[in-house]
Design a protein around this motif. Structure first.
Motif, PDB file in Angstrom:
ATOM      1  N   GLY A  25       0.800  -1.213   0.000  1.00 29.97           N
ATOM      2  CA  GLY A  25       0.000   0.000   0.000  1.00 29.97           C
ATOM      3  C   GLY A  25       0.833   1.264   0.000  1.00 29.97           C
ATOM      4  N   LEU A  26       1.961   1.236   0.747  1.00 32.53           N
ATOM      5  CA  LEU A  26       2.825   2.411   0.800  1.00 32.53           C
ATOM      6  C   LEU A  26       3.403   2.718  -0.576  1.00 32.53           C
ATOM      7  N   LYS A  27       3.837   1.649  -1.266  1.00 27.71           N
ATOM      8  CA  LYS A  27       4.395   1.847  -2.607  1.00 27.71           C
ATOM      9  C   LYS A  27       3.341   2.401  -3.558  1.00 27.71           C
ATOM     10  N   ASN A  28       2.142   1.858  -3.480  1.00 25.30           N
ATOM     11  CA  ASN A  28       1.061   2.362  -4.344  1.00 25.30           C
ATOM     12  C   ASN A  28       0.732   3.816  -4.034  1.00 25.30           C
ATOM     13  N   SER A  29       0.758   4.172  -2.736  1.00 24.27           N
ATOM     14  CA  SER A  29       0.481   5.559  -2.348  1.00 24.27           C
ATOM     15  C   SER A  29       1.538   6.502  -2.895  1.00 24.27           C
ATOM     16  N   LEU A  30       2.800   6.069  -2.838  1.00 23.57           N
ATOM     17  CA  LEU A  30       3.886   6.901  -3.365  1.00 23.57           C
ATOM     18  C   LEU A  30       3.749   7.092  -4.872  1.00 23.57           C
ATOM     19  N   PHE A  31       3.364   6.019  -5.567  1.00 22.22           N
ATOM     20  CA  PHE A  31       3.165   6.134  -7.016  1.00 22.22           C
ATOM     21  C   PHE A  31       1.996   7.066  -7.330  1.00 22.22           C
ATOM     22  N   THR A  32       0.950   6.994  -6.506  1.00 21.81           N
ATOM     23  CA  THR A  32      -0.197   7.885  -6.719  1.00 21.81           C
ATOM     24  C   THR A  32       0.207   9.344  -6.528  1.00 21.81           C
ATOM     25  N   ILE A  33       0.950   9.613  -5.445  1.00 22.17           N
ATOM     26  CA  ILE A  33       1.419  10.981  -5.190  1.00 22.17           C
ATOM     27  C   ILE A  33       2.316  11.462  -6.322  1.00 22.17           C
ATOM     28  N   ALA A  34       3.211  10.565  -6.782  1.00 18.89           N
ATOM     29  CA  ALA A  34       4.116  10.937  -7.874  1.00 18.89           C
ATOM     30  C   ALA A  34       3.335  11.248  -9.151  1.00 18.89           C
ATOM     31  N   SER A  35       2.304  10.454  -9.428  1.00 17.77           N
ATOM     32  CA  SER A  35       1.508  10.700 -10.642  1.00 17.77           C
ATOM     33  C   SER A  35       0.777  12.033 -10.550  1.00 17.77           C
ATOM     34  N   ILE A  36       0.294  12.392  -9.341  1.00 16.29           N
ATOM     35  CA  ILE A  36      -0.374  13.683  -9.162  1.00 16.29           C
ATOM     36  C   ILE A  36       0.602  14.832  -9.411  1.00 16.29           C
ATOM     37  N   LEU A  37       1.819  14.698  -8.859  1.00 18.50           N
ATOM     38  CA  LEU A  37       2.829  15.744  -9.052  1.00 18.50           C
ATOM     39  C   LEU A  37       3.210  15.888 -10.526  1.00 18.50           C
ATOM     40  N   VAL A  38       3.338  14.746 -11.213  1.00 19.97           N
ATOM     41  CA  VAL A  38       3.661  14.792 -12.648  1.00 19.97           C
ATOM     42  C   VAL A  38       2.521  15.462 -13.415  1.00 19.97           C
ATOM     43  N   PHE A  39       1.284  15.106 -13.064  1.00 20.14           N
ATOM     44  CA  PHE A  39       0.122  15.712 -13.711  1.00 20.14           C
ATOM     45  C   PHE A  39       0.117  17.223 -13.522  1.00 20.14           C
ATOM     46  N   LEU A  40       0.364  17.680 -12.286  1.00 18.91           N
ATOM     47  CA  LEU A  40       0.380  19.115 -12.015  1.00 18.91           C
ATOM     48  C   LEU A  40       1.521  19.805 -12.756  1.00 18.91           C
ATOM     49  N   GLY A  41       2.677  19.123 -12.832  1.00 14.65           N
ATOM     50  CA  GLY A  41       3.812  19.701 -13.547  1.00 14.65           C
ATOM     51  C   GLY A  41       3.548  19.843 -15.035  1.00 14.65           C
ATOM     52  N   VAL A  42       3.002  18.788 -15.645  1.00 18.36           N
ATOM     53  CA  VAL A  42       2.682  18.844 -17.071  1.00 18.36           C
ATOM     54  C   VAL A  42       1.612  19.899 -17.335  1.00 18.36           C
ATOM     55  N   TRP A  43       0.634  19.965 -16.449  1.00 19.80           N
ATOM     56  CA  TRP A  43      -0.426  20.976 -16.568  1.00 19.80           C
ATOM     57  C   TRP A  43       0.164  22.389 -16.520  1.00 19.80           C
ATOM     58  N   HIS A  44       1.053  22.643 -15.558  1.00 17.68           N
ATOM     59  CA  HIS A  44       1.656  23.977 -15.421  1.00 17.68           C
ATOM     60  C   HIS A  44       2.483  24.335 -16.659  1.00 17.68           C
ATOM     61  N   LEU A  45       3.276  23.368 -17.137  1.00 21.14           N
ATOM     62  CA  LEU A  45       4.100  23.636 -18.321  1.00 21.14           C
ATOM     63  C   LEU A  45       3.230  23.884 -19.551  1.00 21.14           C
ATOM     64  N   GLY A  46       2.169  23.075 -19.711  1.00 20.87           N
ATOM     65  CA  GLY A  46       1.273  23.262 -20.847  1.00 20.87           C
ATOM     66  C   GLY A  46       0.555  24.592 -20.806  1.00 20.87           C
ATOM     67  N   ALA A  47       0.092  24.993 -19.600  1.00 18.18           N
ATOM     68  CA  ALA A  47      -0.589  26.278 -19.472  1.00 18.18           C
ATOM     69  C   ALA A  47       0.361  27.434 -19.750  1.00 18.18           C
ATOM     70  N   THR A  48       1.602  27.310 -19.285  1.00 13.89           N
ATOM     71  CA  THR A  48       2.595  28.361 -19.533  1.00 13.89           C
ATOM     72  C   THR A  48       2.916  28.470 -21.020  1.00 13.89           C
ATOM     73  N   TRP A  49       3.010  27.318 -21.677  1.00 11.95           N
ATOM     74  CA  TRP A  49       3.302  27.296 -23.121  1.00 11.95           C
ATOM     75  C   TRP A  49       2.172  27.973 -23.903  1.00 11.95           C
ATOM     76  N   LEU A  50       0.924  27.654 -23.562  1.00 14.54           N
ATOM     77  CA  LEU A  50      -0.207  28.289 -24.231  1.00 14.54           C
ATOM     78  C   LEU A  50      -0.273  29.785 -23.929  1.00 14.54           C
ATOM     79  N   PHE A  51       0.077  30.166 -22.706  1.00 11.67           N
ATOM     80  CA  PHE A  51       0.102  31.583 -22.329  1.00 11.67           C
ATOM     81  C   PHE A  51       1.107  32.341 -23.189  1.00 11.67           C
TER      82      PHE A  51
END
Length: 350
Positions: A25-51
């Motif tokens: 469960g701990l490993k799965n939780s870490l992967f979930t947190i990592a995926s959220i951070l990656v999602f937020l990072g890609v979102w921020h970069l994409g929004a900045t690029w469009l801006f």
């Protein structure tokens, strides 16, 4: 005297471990947190690029139409973050969070206004109710939270309507093979009909059938449209569940000489509950999806209407508020699905 060494079995304390530490469960939780951070990072970069693309376009337009000085002024204005020249594109995560805070503060203001209105009209409404008159209602604009509540109320009413229509019809069709084959065309024809068409059909009927001006016609039209759009999965699953009840159960009911009513409610319906809840889970998901489109088209209060109004508003933070609504819609849909999955598992015989 002969002694024997006794090996004591160690006490199992694994139940004391938190759930997220068990079975990876701990490993799965870490992967979930990592995926959220990656999602937020890609979102921020994409929004900045469009801006940046939109900013360059505005600067180039100023250069072409008004000259170099206007282009420099536009560039300075964009760099300063001024609302009048800020590119209106996909918002960043921080801007969406700011939009959420704005909506929450707006909800607090509207809630305070409602409370003050209720206090001012308390005596008047009490006297009106004593005379059999309807109380004076608050007519101010609803907050974002109020619209969430309206959408949930509408979808629950639509699912209840779908349940009341689909389960009895599914039981009848499941009990009679001949009736099922003769009426199967109705399911196949009306199941793929678009929510837009159902909305227009219901609108034609409701506006003629209901003449009472005090009734909330938009709510009635919305929940009936939702129910008609989403009932088909429950209807089909109920029919299949009833028709596939084990023959031994039916033979026992015949030996006990149960009436048709008792046979349905004591034998057939309990045996079909897992299939019925599977269809109902699909119905809830479909109902929540079509509700947003129906509210948007019918302009009835709710999340669909909120999204459309913000899109037409075109304010600087409208895009951020639309993204907030998108996440709220997704989380509510996820929560409804989890609730139905829990009920489905509770009704499954293992």
């Amino acid at each position: 005297m002969k002694t024997t060494a006794t090996l004591k079995k160690p006490i199992d304390l694994s139940f004391l471990k938190p759930k997220f530490l068990k079975e990876g469960g701990l490993k799965n939780s870490l992967f979930t947190i990592a995926s959220i951070l990656v999602f937020l990072g890609v979102w921020h970069l994409g929004a900045t690029w469009l801006f940046n693309i939109e900013a360059d376009r505005k600067i180039q337009k100023a250069l072409t139409e008004q000259g170099t000085e206007a282009a420099l002024k536009m560039e300075e204005c964009i760099a300063s973050g001024a609302v009048k020249c800020k590119p209106n594109t996909l918002p960043t995560p921080n801007q969406v969070l700011a939009g959420f805070n704005t909506l929450w503060l707006d909800h607090k203001v509207i809630s305070a206004d409602k409370k003050a209105f209720a206090q001012k009209t308390a005596k008047v409404n009490a006297s009106r109710e004593a005379k059999g008159l309807s109380p004076i209602a608050y007519t101010g604009r609803p907050s974002f939270v109020d619209q969430i509540g309206t959408s949930i109320k509408t979808v629950l009413a639509g699912v209840l309507l779908a349940l009341l229509l689909a389960v009895p019809a599914g039981i009848v069709l499941g009990l009679s093979t001949r009736l099922k084959s003769s009426l199967n065309w109705i399911i196949q024809v009306f199941k793929p009909v678009s929510p837009v068409v159902w909305l227009l059909l219901v609108f034609m009927i409701v506006k003629t059938a209901i003449s009472n001006a005090d009734m909330d016609k938009s709510f009635i039209i919305s929940f009936i449209s939702v129910g008609l759009c989403s009932m088909w999965a429950t209807l089909v699953n109920t029919s299949v569940g009833v028709s596939s009840v084990e023959k031994d159960y039916l033979n026992v009911a015949s030996v006990l000489q149960l009436s048709t009513f008792k046979k349905v409610f004591k034998v057939i319906l309990p045996a079909s509950l897992p299939m019925i809840f599977t269809g109902l889970r699909i119905t809830v998901s479909v109902a929540w999806m079509v509700l947003i489109a129906i509210e948007l088209l019918a302009q009835s209060p709710g999340l669909g209407s909120f999204v459309w109004e913000e899109f037409q508003n075109g304010a600087n933070d409208s895009n951020a508020k639309i993204i907030v609504a998108m996440f709220v819609i997704g989380f509510i849909g996820f929560a409804l699905d989890r609730i139905m999955m829990y009920l489905q598992n509770a009704m499954s015989f293992k």
